[in-house]
Design a protein around this motif. Structure first.
Motif, mmCIF file in Angstrom:
data_model
loop_
_atom_site.group_PDB
_atom_site.id
_atom_site.type_symbol
_atom_site.label_atom_id
_atom_site.label_comp_id
_atom_site.label_asym_id
_atom_site.label_seq_id
_atom_site.Cartn_x
_atom_site.Cartn_y
_atom_site.Cartn_z
ATOM 1 N N UNK A 30 0.863 -1.184 0.000
ATOM 2 C CA UNK A 30 0.000 0.000 0.000
ATOM 3 C C UNK A 30 0.897 1.230 0.000
ATOM 4 N N UNK A 31 0.803 2.027 -1.055
ATOM 5 C CA UNK A 31 1.720 3.153 -1.200
ATOM 6 C C UNK A 31 1.181 4.099 -2.266
ATOM 7 N N UNK A 32 1.876 5.218 -2.420
ATOM 8 C CA UNK A 32 1.579 6.198 -3.470
ATOM 9 C C UNK A 32 2.784 6.268 -4.398
ATOM 10 N N UNK A 33 2.529 6.191 -5.690
ATOM 11 C CA UNK A 33 3.615 6.332 -6.667
ATOM 12 C C UNK A 33 3.351 7.543 -7.541
ATOM 13 N N UNK A 34 4.289 8.486 -7.532
ATOM 14 C CA UNK A 34 4.222 9.669 -8.385
ATOM 15 C C UNK A 34 5.099 9.456 -9.620
ATOM 16 N N UNK A 35 4.645 9.964 -10.731
ATOM 17 C CA UNK A 35 5.464 9.982 -11.945
ATOM 18 C C UNK A 35 6.432 11.155 -11.811
ATOM 19 N N UNK A 36 7.448 10.950 -10.953
ATOM 20 C CA UNK A 36 8.380 12.020 -10.617
ATOM 21 C C UNK A 36 9.701 11.411 -10.177
ATOM 22 N N UNK A 37 10.758 12.225 -10.222
ATOM 23 C CA UNK A 37 12.082 11.737 -9.857
ATOM 24 C C UNK A 37 12.268 11.652 -8.350
ATOM 25 N N UNK A 38 11.491 12.412 -7.609
ATOM 26 C CA UNK A 38 11.596 12.428 -6.156
ATOM 27 C C UNK A 38 10.566 13.373 -5.587
ATOM 28 N N UNK A 39 10.563 13.593 -4.260
ATOM 29 C CA UNK A 39 9.533 14.444 -3.668
ATOM 30 C C UNK A 39 9.578 15.878 -4.155
ATOM 31 N N UNK A 40 10.780 16.427 -4.385
ATOM 32 C CA UNK A 40 10.865 17.793 -4.881
ATOM 33 C C UNK A 40 10.238 17.945 -6.255
ATOM 34 N N UNK A 41 10.478 16.970 -7.119
ATOM 35 C CA UNK A 41 9.888 16.989 -8.459
ATOM 36 C C UNK A 41 8.374 16.857 -8.383
ATOM 37 N N UNK A 42 7.889 15.976 -7.500
ATOM 38 C CA UNK A 42 6.444 15.788 -7.354
ATOM 39 C C UNK A 42 5.773 17.045 -6.813
ATOM 40 N N UNK A 43 6.433 17.736 -5.881
ATOM 41 C CA UNK A 43 5.869 18.963 -5.337
ATOM 42 C C UNK A 43 5.891 20.098 -6.350
ATOM 43 N N UNK A 44 6.871 20.090 -7.225
ATOM 44 C CA UNK A 44 7.023 21.170 -8.199
ATOM 45 C C UNK A 44 5.980 21.114 -9.297
ATOM 46 N N UNK A 45 5.455 19.930 -9.561
ATOM 47 C CA UNK A 45 4.491 19.764 -10.648
ATOM 48 C C UNK A 45 3.175 19.256 -10.066
ATOM 49 N N UNK A 46 2.255 20.208 -9.849
ATOM 50 C CA UNK A 46 0.970 19.836 -9.238
ATOM 51 C C UNK A 46 0.238 18.784 -10.058
ATOM 52 N N UNK A 47 0.497 18.759 -11.364
ATOM 53 C CA UNK A 47 -0.182 17.800 -12.222
ATOM 54 C C UNK A 47 0.547 16.485 -12.404
ATOM 55 N N UNK A 48 1.604 16.250 -11.623
ATOM 56 C CA UNK A 48 2.339 14.995 -11.755
ATOM 57 C C UNK A 48 1.409 13.807 -11.524
ATOM 58 N N UNK A 49 1.440 12.847 -12.417
ATOM 59 C CA UNK A 49 0.547 11.685 -12.322
ATOM 60 C C UNK A 49 0.805 10.933 -11.028
ATOM 61 N N UNK A 50 -0.283 10.511 -10.384
ATOM 62 C CA UNK A 50 -0.204 9.828 -9.099
ATOM 63 C C UNK A 50 -1.007 8.538 -9.144
ATOM 64 N N UNK A 51 -0.409 7.469 -8.662
ATOM 65 C CA UNK A 51 -1.109 6.194 -8.498
ATOM 66 C C UNK A 51 -1.173 5.858 -7.013
ATOM 67 N N UNK A 52 -2.349 5.467 -6.547
ATOM 68 C CA UNK A 52 -2.506 5.022 -5.164
ATOM 69 C C UNK A 52 -2.721 3.516 -5.178
ATOM 70 N N UNK A 53 -1.886 2.812 -4.417
ATOM 71 C CA UNK A 53 -1.964 1.363 -4.346
ATOM 72 C C UNK A 53 -2.409 0.948 -2.946
ATOM 73 N N UNK A 54 -3.296 -0.027 -2.898
ATOM 74 C CA UNK A 54 -3.712 -0.598 -1.621
ATOM 75 C C UNK A 54 -3.728 -2.116 -1.744
ATOM 76 N N UNK A 55 -2.930 -2.760 -0.887
ATOM 77 C CA UNK A 55 -2.876 -4.223 -0.857
ATOM 78 C C UNK A 55 -2.678 -4.821 -2.246
ATOM 79 N N UNK A 56 -1.740 -4.230 -2.992
ATOM 80 C CA UNK A 56 -1.363 -4.787 -4.282
ATOM 81 C C UNK A 56 -2.279 -4.456 -5.432
#
Length: 398
Positions: free
Chosen positions: A361-387
């Motif tokens: 269970x985690x969040x995956x951003x289409x980003x190089x790291x947290x700074x990149x994810x914060x810099x691009x509000x529209x960065x694609x995000x996937x939320x995973x729960x139990x696989x």
């Protein structure tokens, strides 16, 4: 609303930038759990962090901004407007608004949530009953914990009834503390109730910019006297931003010794404090996060109000709230992620850490790291729960 996704039996995500770890990592999951987590030889897999824990929200008030007669001019103006709106709080109204809030939070990656519920009489308010039912319905998606919220003067009078119901429903006892007379005795009464009924405490305290507002000092002293470390959370603490710095340093040191936690709310506090028509606010009313953490106090960041009289914006996206805190409070973006995930999760008795054997269970951003994810509000995000991946929010547009 958020629809269920088909179960994904297993697979490997490669080249991940993982929160709190150097280098890149491969994550293999099987039957809903992480089975292998090892250094990777590849890059470009995105940024992964644990799911979110939002420890301070108000689901009873949410999505009522469209019903407010005007922009709140102060905290107490917002309180008055919201009190008038309770005439509209039917079962259907509460369910629809809170359901939307939970669904949005779930789709954004929130796993745990604590909602305060206004409580002014001996009997439990309608919102407490409705949200208790919803907590059962949402268990396993967003685990919802409820905290009563009663003005301190009222809680002294009705506290026995409130505490009994809160204990029966597995909730947290809360109070609004702001420049009350006979403060020490009233705080002792609240702690008496907590000890008698075995309850944790969560205070709204010093939510204003008057330097003489020092309720947090009394709460810290009583926490220490009762040896209740890890069971007392203080939210807001706006007055700490305007008190004498040497005085604040001592308060924070005592808070760390006592074992209290601090929740900072960058949305509503920035919006309401030092506001007024036709002028630019100078003071933002946010408690000193850096100094509190340096002193040893667990610091958490919460969404607080969402689209109501206190704060007419927001979407139950704690990552977006984190972005606001990083900008307003000059937080090192990579070093404060626990304030929206592991930290509040621990405070609620849960573990959201990513390790072998833990839920996938985690969040995956289409980003190089947290700074990149914060810099691009529209960065694609996937939320995973139990696989499995959670689909994006689908529902009414408020």
């Amino acid at each position: 609303m958020v629809m269920n996704a088909p179960q994904i039996q297993g697979g490997t995500l490669t080249g991940l930038s993982l929160a709190g770890r150097d280098g890149t990592w491969d994550l293999t999951h099987q039957d809903g759990r992480i089975v292998v987590l090892r250094p990777s030889t590849t890059t470009g897999g995105g940024f992964v962090m644990p799911r979110l824990a939002d420890i301070h929200v108000h689901l009873d008030k949410t999505f009522t901004a469209c019903r407010m007669p005007h922009r709140a001019q102060s905290l107490f103006d917002a309180i008055d407007m919201m009190a008038a709106d309770t005439a509209n709080w039917t079962v259907d109204d509460l369910k629809k608004r809170a359901e939307t809030g939970l669904a949005r939070a779930y789709a954004h990656g929130t796993a745990l949530m604590r909602s305060h519920v206004d409580w002014h009489g001996k009997e439990a308010p309608l919102a407490w009953s409705v949200l208790s039912d919803m907590a059962r319905q949402w268990r396993g998606r967003v685990d919802l914990q409820l905290a009563s919220l009663t003005p301190l003067d009222d809680l002294v009078e009705i506290g026995a009834s409130v505490a009994r119901t809160v204990r029966e429903d597995g909730g947290v006892l809360g109070a609004f503390v702001y420049r009350n007379e006979d403060l020490c005795q009233k705080i002792r009464t609240v702690f008496d109730l907590a000890e008698k009924h075995g309850l944790d405490l969560d205070f709204h305290v010093d939510e204003g910019l008057e330097p003489e507002a020092c309720g947090i000092d009394t709460i810290i002293a009583e926490t220490a006297r009762r040896s209740m470390a890890g069971h007392v959370l203080c939210g807001h603490g706006c007055a700490l931003a305007v008190r004498d710095p040497d005085e604040v340093r001592l308060v924070l040191e005592k808070g760390a010794e006592a074992g209290v936690g601090l929740t900072v709310l960058p949305g509503a506090n920035s919006y309401l404090q030092d506001g007024g028509p036709g002028r630019t606010p100078r003071l933002r009313g946010l408690a000193p996060l850096h100094e509190a953490r340096a002193a040893g106090i667990p610091v958490m960041i919460g969404s607080d109000n969402v689209r109501d009289g206190f704060y007419p914006y927001g979407d139950y996206d704690l990552w977006d709230v984190y972005r606001l805190a990083v900008l307003n409070r000059h937080l090192p973006h990579h070093d404060w992620l626990e304030s929206i995930s592991a930290g509040p999760a621990r405070w609620m008795g849960r573990d959201l850490g990513l390790r072998e054997g833990a839920p996938a269970s985690f969040i995956r951003f289409d980003a190089r790291g947290p700074g990149d994810a914060l810099s691009r509000a529209g960065a694609r995000r996937e939320v995973w729960q139990n696989g499995r991946r959670i689909p994006e929010f689908q529902g009414d547009d408020r």
